[in-house]
Write a protein that holds these residues in place. Sequence first.
Motif: not given
Length: 389
Positions: A16-44
């Motif tokens: 969400l921070l990355g998308q908000l910054l993008h709408t404001f024209g602020v470049d950003n890079i996201i780093l994540e130690r897990q895979t996308p599937d692992y992140v989506l597998g979290r039940i929260r």
Amino acid sequence: MRTKVAIIGAGPSGLLLGQLLHTFGVDNIILERQTPDYVLGRIRAGLLEEGTVSLLDQVGAGARLHQEGLVHHGVELAFGGARHRIDMHAATGKTVTIYGQTEVTLDLMNARKAAGLTSVYSASDVKPHDFDTDHPRVTYVKDGVSHEIACDFIAGCDGFHGVSRASVPASAITSYERVYPFGWLGILSETPPVSPELIYNNHERGFALCTMRSSHRSRYYVQCPLDDHVDQWSDDRFWDELKRRLDQKAADELVTGPSIEKSIAPLRSFVAEPMRFGRMFLAGDASHIVPPTGAKGLNLAASDVHYLSQALREYYDEKSSAGLDGYSARALARVWKAVRFSWWMTSMLHKFPDEGEFAARIQIAELDYLVSSKAASTSLSENYVGLPF
């Protein structure tokens, strides 16, 4: 590589921070130690305040939410064998929306991909450096190759166990914590919810919560000892225990079925102060944890990200550091109110093993006051639907 903001963590707060910054024209890079599937597998969690929904709309990630989310106008409190409805919308003019955190994360992932923004998954050995200087950087390893990102700022959105807070010198941070002497055993099932709104149950056998992810998928919880293990709880045992803690109508109408997911989560209240360390900022679970009783975890992360994105926009657009300088105090003011509310809800609804009949009677008196007092129910409603950002 170089970017303006390096974001550590691709959970909902980092995305969400990355998308908000993008709408404001602020470049950003996201780093994540897990895979996308692992992140989506979290039940929260799956309850969103209007402020969180508004932020998702702002970044163009709210369309599916509005199609599939369930808008709730109230909640039910059950005690003494009876249910009592709190009409939150009548009290506040606001609602909450049931929409799973996994779905929020997927929507934000898709929005980021559509915008062509950089996200590095399976990034190992991520480390923030030199955030106490004007030249912070983040290093990581990807496919056995070392990389470095030079940046203006670092956003630590990597959760309670992440590297961001752990990289801060112990002398620079103060932590406050309360660990509760029980956990929540949760089950997800492909069954219709027992009620169209959430039911919070205070019972002599322990707390229970009836909630949902959709009109055909239910999420139920029962309070359990911390030393319990999931293997001790068959589906049949869970459903039997849940029925014992519900009012008779709910018990009779409960539709049971095989579990899709089952887990035990400990409960804690945790706050680390401050939330800024030079040019590194913490957001979400990296700085604070609340018990899920008040449904505040994801929503607090969203408000942190709102404050931080506005402060960074102000820095780049208006050449002012006032928002960045005030970020920690502003975010923590809202955090502590949510911590208080979550602690209060937890204290009122759970059976505490070291407290006796006196405490149990106080809980019932508190609940009875809540459902019979307009002022008290309004106070609960204001906090539950979310305090203003």
